[in-house]
Design a protein around this motif. Structure first.
Motif, PDB file in Angstrom:
ATOM      1  N   LYS A   1      91.348  -0.142  -5.439  1.00  0.00           N
ATOM      2  CA  LYS A   1      91.117   1.273  -5.164  1.00  0.00           C
ATOM      3  C   LYS A   1      92.141   1.841  -4.193  1.00  0.00           C
ATOM      4  O   LYS A   1      92.676   2.936  -4.405  1.00  0.00           O
ATOM      5  N   PHE A   2      92.410   1.095  -3.114  1.00  0.00           N
ATOM      6  CA  PHE A   2      93.279   1.620  -2.055  1.00  0.00           C
ATOM      7  C   PHE A   2      94.758   1.297  -2.270  1.00  0.00           C
ATOM      8  O   PHE A   2      95.618   1.956  -1.689  1.00  0.00           O
ATOM      9  N   GLY A   3      95.024   0.238  -3.038  1.00  0.00           N
ATOM     10  CA  GLY A   3      96.412  -0.187  -3.190  1.00  0.00           C
ATOM     11  C   GLY A   3      97.020  -0.728  -1.900  1.00  0.00           C
ATOM     12  O   GLY A   3      98.222  -0.596  -1.662  1.00  0.00           O
ATOM     13  N   ILE A   4      96.198  -1.296  -1.079  1.00  0.00           N
ATOM     14  CA  ILE A   4      96.612  -1.824   0.234  1.00  0.00           C
ATOM     15  C   ILE A   4      95.992  -3.215   0.365  1.00  0.00           C
ATOM     16  O   ILE A   4      94.875  -3.436  -0.111  1.00  0.00           O
ATOM     17  N   PRO A   5      96.672  -4.163   1.027  1.00  0.00           N
ATOM     18  CA  PRO A   5      96.088  -5.498   1.207  1.00  0.00           C
ATOM     19  C   PRO A   5      94.766  -5.444   1.972  1.00  0.00           C
ATOM     20  O   PRO A   5      94.625  -4.653   2.919  1.00  0.00           O
ATOM     21  N   VAL A   6      93.835  -6.292   1.571  1.00  0.00           N
ATOM     22  CA  VAL A   6      92.499  -6.304   2.168  1.00  0.00           C
ATOM     23  C   VAL A   6      92.134  -7.728   2.573  1.00  0.00           C
ATOM     24  O   VAL A   6      92.399  -8.671   1.830  1.00  0.00           O
ATOM     25  N   ALA A   7      91.558  -7.888   3.758  1.00  0.00           N
ATOM     26  CA  ALA A   7      90.974  -9.169   4.162  1.00  0.00           C
ATOM     27  C   ALA A   7      89.543  -8.905   4.593  1.00  0.00           C
ATOM     28  O   ALA A   7      89.265  -7.922   5.270  1.00  0.00           O
ATOM     29  N   ILE A   8      88.628  -9.781   4.159  1.00  0.00           N
ATOM     30  CA  ILE A   8      87.238  -9.584   4.543  1.00  0.00           C
ATOM     31  C   ILE A   8      86.693 -10.846   5.199  1.00  0.00           C
ATOM     32  O   ILE A   8      87.187 -11.947   4.977  1.00  0.00           O
ATOM     33  N   THR A   9      85.698 -10.664   6.029  1.00  0.00           N
ATOM     34  CA  THR A   9      84.972 -11.805   6.598  1.00  0.00           C
ATOM     35  C   THR A   9      83.612 -11.302   7.046  1.00  0.00           C
ATOM     36  O   THR A   9      83.305 -10.118   6.901  1.00  0.00           O
ATOM     37  N   ASN A  10      82.773 -12.211   7.535  1.00  0.00           N
ATOM     38  CA  ASN A  10      81.459 -11.717   7.940  1.00  0.00           C
ATOM     39  C   ASN A  10      81.541 -11.002   9.283  1.00  0.00           C
ATOM     40  O   ASN A  10      82.538 -11.083  10.003  1.00  0.00           O
TER      41      ASN A  10
END
Lengths: 341, 341
Positions: A105-114
Motif C-alpha cells: 500500500k505505502f511502497g515503503i519498507p516495513v518492519a513489524i514486531t510486537n
C-alpha cells in the motif's frame, strides 16, 4: 541516515486505537493521529483508512518521498515473517501478512514486531535505555509484555516470539487462570487486571474497612486501587506490596538469564511509582543471586506517554529493509565459530 | 583460518582435574592429557605445570608455532574481564587474571569463559547444536549450569555472568537450601546431588522397600539411583520422574525467554536417558505456552565424553584475540538503532 529520507512512520496497533505518527531521527514526533482499530471488518479497509490518514500527516509536514521506513508494533506481530499471527482482539481473521500488505500500500519498507519489543526498541533509541546494551523492558498494562535486549540486539528467538515473560509461571500450585489457558502466569498477578484481581481477593478474605468497598467489586480497576492507596487505604497499599513482591521475585529470576544492566518498566501500572517500586526493589534484592545484589537497576520509562507507542514503533522503521519481509525467515544454519579449513 | 595456525588448545579446569588438548578445526582432538587442579597452592606453579605438560603435547604432534589460540572453560570465569572471579573449589585465592597469566606464559591469545558456556560453544561448533542459532545448553552435573545462545551468539550479559539458570527459583516455599545461600534453586533438585537428595527424602517418607536401602543413606549417589532404577526399583524410578518433572517445568519457563529451537543436555545426569527424558519431555509439553507446544527439541549431547570438555573449551580458542583480554571490558554505550543525522 539517508539525508533525503530523514523520517520514519511509527504505527502502534492496539485493540481499540491505532496510533501513528511521523518521527525524525532525534525522536521528535512531528505529527500524529489515530484511527479506531475495530471500525472495519475487512483488513483491506482498515489499511486503506490507515494509509489515507497517514499520508494526510505526511503531506501536512511536506514529507512526501522523505519516509525511510515504517515500523509497526502490533499484538502477536512476528518480526521474521511480517505476519500478525494471532489477533485475539482484532476484528479480522489472522494470520495476516501485515508487513507485506502495508508495503504494497505505502511502497515503503516495513518492519513489524510486537508491542513490547517495539517499546524496548523505543527506549533503547530515544528513552532511558539509551546506551544500554543489555536490558529488559517490562510493559505492565492489561497484560505483562516484555522485550529483551542482549548485546544491543532485541532477542527474537528461533521463531520471532521470544520474550513472553508475562507467561513465566510464578505460582506453580493454585495459581490464577491466565488467558493463555494455563495457571499461575506472572501477568495474572502483575498486570493492571492482576492488581484488580488481587484487590477483589483481599476484599473477600477480610472484613477490614476499605475505600474500595465503595465500588462494586467487579468494577474495581487498578486505577481505583491506586487512588485508594494514595488516599492511605490499607488494603489497597497491601495490594501493591503483594504485586511488587511477586514482580521483584520474577525480576530476580529473569536476571540469571541475561544479566541485564537494568529493567525498564512501562505502562499504566508502572506509573504507580513507589507504591509498586518500593516493594518491588526490596523483593528483587532479597531474592537476587549474590553476584547481582545491588547491581541491577529498575528504571521507569520517561517517554511522554502520548508519544511512547508511536516512538517505539517508529524506531523499528529505521531497521525496515526494502525487501519482501513476508518471505524473510531466519536462515536454518548458523555459521560455525571455528573457521573452515 | 590462518592456515599456518591450524590448531587450538582447549583447557577445561575442573575442581579436581584440569584436562587439556590440541584440537584442529574439524574438532579432532589430536592429543590430550590432564593434571591435578589442586596439586599446587600457588597459581603460578599450577600454570607452570600446565604450560610444561601442554607444550609436551604440542611438541608430540609437531605443532610448535601452529597454535591459533587457547580457550579455557573454568568455574566462574568471566569472558569480558578474563578473570576467574570466585573459585569456590580452587586452592588459590581469587579473583585471578587467569587469561592474562596464561597469555603471558604461552605467548598465545587466550579466551576464557565458564564451563557451561564452553560446553554450549562446543556443541554449536562440533556437536548436536551445529546449525542452531537459538538454543540453550543445560549441564547436569554436580550443579546445573547453562549456556544460552541467541541468534548464533553466546549470551554473556552486562557483566559476563549471564546464564545461571541453575539458580532460577523453582520452589518458592520450603525449597531446598542451595550452595548460593538461597533456597529452592533449580540445581538443588535437578543436579546429580539433587537426585541423591531426592532419593534420601523419598526413602525417609516411606517404608517402601528399595534397593537403595542397601546403601548407607548419606552415601547414596545419583549413579546408585540410576542403577537401582534400571534394575526396576520403584522409588528410584520415582526419583527420576520427580526430577524430570521439575526440569520440564523449568525448561517450559525458559522457553518464553529466548524461544530456543532446542535444549541440549549434557553431563552425568543427562546420561540417565529416558529415565529422565521421558518425564522431562512430558512435563515440558504439559507446561509449555501453547505457541511452543511440540516445537522445542530436547537433545542430548553426542560428543564423546572424554573429549567434550576439551572440545568445548578449544572452540572458544578460535575467538581468542591477540589483545590484553584482562582489560577488555564491554563498551559502556551501545550504538543507537536510529542512524545519526
Amino acid at each position: 541516515m539517508n539525508s533525503s529520507k530523514p523520517y520514519v512512520i511509527g504505527i502502534d496497533m492496539g485493540g481499540t486505537n491505532t496510533v501513528f505518527g511521523i518521527v525524525d531521527a532525534r525522536g521528535v514526533v512531528l505529527a500524529s493521529n489515530s484511527i479506531k482499530t475495530r471500525k472495519h471488518s475487512r483488513i483491506e479497509d482498515y489499511i486503506s483508512e490507515l494509509y489515507e490518514e497517514t499520508m494526510r500527516l505526511v503531506r501536512s509536514i511536506e514529507a512526501e518521498g522523505k519516509i525511510f521506513g515504517i515500523g509497526v508494533g502490533a499484538p502477536n506481530a512476528n518480526y521474521f515473517t511480517g505476519m500478525i499471527e494471532d489477533g485475539v482482539n482484532l476484528p479480522w481473521p489472522t494470520p495476516v501478512p501485515f508487513a507485506q500488505m502495508l508495503m504494497d500500500k505505502f511502497g515503503i519498507p516495513v518492519a513489524i514486531t510486537n508491542d513490547a519489543n517495539a517499546a524496548a526498541i523505543g527506549e533503547m533509541t530515544y528513552g532511558v535505555a539509551r546506551g544500554l546494551k543489555d536490558f529488559i523492558m517490562i510493559t505492565l498494562g492489561t497484560g505483562v509484555g516484555s522485550g529483551i535486549v542482549v548485546n544491543g540486539q532485541l532477542v527474537y528467538g528461533h521463531d520471532g516470539f521470544a520474550g513472553e515473560l508475562g507467561h513465566v509461571i510464578v505460582k506453580r500450585n493454585n495459581g490464577r487462570l491466565c488467558g493463555c489457558g494455563r495457571t499461575g502466569c506472572l501477568e495474572t498477578y502483575c498486570s493492571a487486571t492482576g492488581v484488580a484481581r488481587t484487590a477483589r481477593e483481599f476484599l473477600e478474605i477480610t472484613e477490614e474497612p476499605s475505600l474500595l468497598r465503595n465500588i462494586s467489586v467487579e468494577d474495581i480497576t487498578s486505577k481505583d486501587v491506586y487512588d485508594a492507596a494514595m488516599a492511605g487505604d490499607s488494603i489497597a497499599k497491601k495490594v501493591f506490596e503483594y504485586t511488587g513482591n511477586i514482580l521483584g521475585e520474577a525480576l530476580a529470576d529473569f536476571t540469571v538469564f541475561s544479566s541485564p544492566e537494568a529493567f525498564v518498566l512501562f505502562g499504566g501500572l508502572a506509573k504507580a511509582g513507589d507504591l509498586l517500586l518500593k516493594p518491588l526493589r526490596e523483593s528483587m534484592e532479597k531474592n537476587m543471586l549474590s553476584i547481582w545484589k545491588g547491581k541491577v537497576k529498575v528504571l521507569q520509562s520517561e517517554l511522554k506517554e502520548a508519544d511512547a507507542a508511536v516512538l517505539g514503533a517508529s524506531a523499528l522503521g529505521w531497521e525496515a529493509k526494502p525487501v519482501n519481509t513476508a518471505t524473510v525467515v531466519p536462515p536454518a544454519s548458523a555459521a560455525p565459530i571455528a573457521p573452515q579449513a
